[in-house]
Design a protein around this motif. Structure first.
Motif, PDB file in Angstrom:
ATOM      1  N   LEU A  11       0.532  -1.210   0.091  1.00  0.00           N
ATOM      2  CA  LEU A  11       0.006  -0.007   0.075  1.00  0.00           C
ATOM      3  C   LEU A  11       0.953   1.300   0.081  1.00  0.00           C
ATOM      4  CD1 LEU A  11      -2.667  -1.104   2.596  1.00  0.00           C
ATOM      5  CD2 LEU A  11      -2.743  -1.142   0.232  1.00  0.00           C
ATOM      6  N   TYR A  12       2.296   0.964   0.662  1.00  0.00           N
ATOM      7  CA  TYR A  12       2.841   2.348   0.868  1.00  0.00           C
ATOM      8  C   TYR A  12       4.238   1.802   1.108  1.00  0.00           C
ATOM      9  CZ  TYR A  12       4.629   6.303   2.976  1.00  0.00           C
ATOM     10  OH  TYR A  12       5.498   7.589   3.612  1.00  0.00           O
ATOM     11  N   GLU A  13       5.110   2.630   0.568  1.00  0.00           N
ATOM     12  CA  GLU A  13       6.689   2.613   0.886  1.00  0.00           C
ATOM     13  C   GLU A  13       7.166   3.843   1.365  1.00  0.00           C
ATOM     14  OE1 GLU A  13       8.958   0.161  -1.639  1.00  0.00           O
ATOM     15  OE2 GLU A  13      10.750   0.276  -0.385  1.00  0.00           O
ATOM     16  N   GLY A  14       7.783   3.677   2.531  1.00  0.00           N
ATOM     17  CA  GLY A  14       8.232   5.064   2.991  1.00  0.00           C
ATOM     18  C   GLY A  14       9.756   4.794   3.125  1.00  0.00           C
ATOM     19  N   ARG A  18       7.811  -0.807   4.878  1.00  0.00           N
ATOM     20  CA  ARG A  18       6.537  -1.038   3.733  1.00  0.00           C
ATOM     21  C   ARG A  18       5.328  -1.490   4.469  1.00  0.00           C
ATOM     22  NH1 ARG A  18      10.956  -3.986   1.598  1.00  0.00           N
ATOM     23  NH2 ARG A  18      12.349  -2.671   0.064  1.00  0.00           N
ATOM     24  N   ILE A  19       4.367  -0.910   3.836  1.00  0.00           N
ATOM     25  CA  ILE A  19       3.118  -1.360   4.586  1.00  0.00           C
ATOM     26  C   ILE A  19       2.123  -1.941   3.491  1.00  0.00           C
ATOM     27  CG2 ILE A  19       1.008  -0.227   5.926  1.00  0.00           C
ATOM     28  CD1 ILE A  19       3.513   0.757   7.088  1.00  0.00           C
ATOM     29  N   TYR A  20       1.792  -3.220   3.976  1.00  0.00           N
ATOM     30  CA  TYR A  20       0.818  -4.259   3.192  1.00  0.00           C
ATOM     31  C   TYR A  20      -0.510  -4.299   3.647  1.00  0.00           C
ATOM     32  CZ  TYR A  20       5.459  -5.442   1.387  1.00  0.00           C
ATOM     33  OH  TYR A  20       6.738  -5.781   0.943  1.00  0.00           O
ATOM     34  N   SER A  87      -5.270  -0.625  11.205  1.00  0.00           N
ATOM     35  CA  SER A  87      -5.197   0.176  10.186  1.00  0.00           C
ATOM     36  C   SER A  87      -5.439   1.630  10.389  1.00  0.00           C
ATOM     37  CB  SER A  87      -6.033  -0.301   8.976  1.00  0.00           C
ATOM     38  OG  SER A  87      -6.167   0.662   8.126  1.00  0.00           O
ATOM     39  N   THR A  89      -5.822   6.173   9.507  1.00  0.00           N
ATOM     40  CA  THR A  89      -5.751   7.374   8.698  1.00  0.00           C
ATOM     41  C   THR A  89      -4.590   8.415   9.541  1.00  0.00           C
ATOM     42  OG1 THR A  89      -7.604   7.090   7.897  1.00  0.00           O
ATOM     43  CG2 THR A  89      -6.555   9.081   7.439  1.00  0.00           C
ATOM     44  N   ASP A 196       2.821   4.938  13.794  1.00  0.00           N
ATOM     45  CA  ASP A 196       4.151   4.764  13.095  1.00  0.00           C
ATOM     46  C   ASP A 196       5.163   4.140  14.155  1.00  0.00           C
ATOM     47  OD1 ASP A 196       5.953   5.844  11.279  1.00  0.00           O
ATOM     48  OD2 ASP A 196       6.758   7.020  12.678  1.00  0.00           O
TER      49      ASP A 196
END
Ligand code: UDP
Length: 243
Positions: A11-14, A18-20, A87, A89, A196
């Motif tokens: 979903l996101y790579e910082g 990495r977030i799956y 999960s 926001t 985080d």
């Protein structure tokens, strides 16, 4: 450690994680990477084993905070480099809590490096890589809709409680908690929660006896043995919690 959840879509790579997606819509899988960045990613490196140490340290600290009444997004550690989180926001406001003046505070205001602050200083930054996370005040966040007044008050209270709990824990480990950065989010029911990570990437730790830096400043300032410092933090936490 428990069963490994399904590793769904990335979903996101910082910079450091990495977030799956998982098969549970309320939970995400976080993979801690070995990459290390500083100065808004101008300085980069990879350190074998860094992701594992931060996953373990962050899991341990999130559990300690939850056990002491600070609800947060951490659910469980699943293996060396993965943890399951709720999960959320993410609110685009990074909060920095300082007990001792150093880093950007010293650069910005010219105060003495190492000055012990009479009370914990809570600062807000707008989470934007493009703008370099600029310092903001409470009213900027409210005006531009990043968080409302009540959420910001709640965030500040949680930050001070986290500071009290972590400073106390690290003091018992022979470490001064100099400063750290926290992020917050809203879960699917709109509940505000700490999110985080909490690790040597996001905190400054100084050894009480030697004043040695045991955090990412070793990388920022080319002090050497970055991994050794992270290992030392994990070793002291393991000893303290018997893990
Ligand atoms: N910090 C962080 N992410 C950021 C900025 C800061 O985790 O994007 C942490 C940093 O590790 C330190 C604290 O927040 O523990 C205060 O950092 P400072 O504002 O002094 O920034 P720096 O000197 O790193 O520019």
């Amino acid at each position: 450690m428990t069963s490994f959840p399904s590793k769904g879509r990335l979903l996101y790579e910082g910079k450091a994680k990495r977030i799956y997606a998982t098969d549970n819509s309320d939970e995400l899988l976080v993979e801690y990477k070995n990459s290390l960045t500083a100065f808004n990613a101008l300085k980069k490196d990879t350190l074998e084993g860094k992701g594992e140490l931060n996953n373990k340290i962050s899991s341990c600290l999130f559990k300690y905070l939850a056990d002491n009444g600070v609800e947060n997004h951490w659910v469980r550690q699943v293996d060396d480099i993965h943890q399951v989180v709720r999960s959320m926001t993410i609110i685009p406001v990074e909060v920095i809590v300082r007990n001792i003046a150093t880093g950007s505070l010293v650069k910005r205001l010219g105060v003495q490096d190492g000055l012990k602050l009479a009370f914990p200083l809570v600062e807000y930054c707008y989470k934007s890589d493009e703008l370099g996370d600029p310092l903001i005040i409470h009213d900027h966040a409210v005006l531009f809709g990043w968080a409302d007044d009540e959420q910001l008050n709640q965030i500040k209270a949680i930050c001070l409680e986290v500071n009290r709990l972590l400073a106390n824990l690290f003091d018992r480990l022979g470490i001064i908690l100099v400063d750290f950065k926290l992020e917050f989010g809203l879960d699917s029911r709109g509940r505000l929660m700490l999110a985080d990570e909490v690790s040597p990437d996001t905190c400054r730790f100084w050894d009480k006896e030697t004043m040695a830096k045991l955090d990412k400043d070793r990388f920022r300032q080319d002090l050497g043995d970055v991994l050794g410092a992270y290992r030392e933090i994990w070793a002291r936490l393991q000893r303290h919690f018997g893990i």
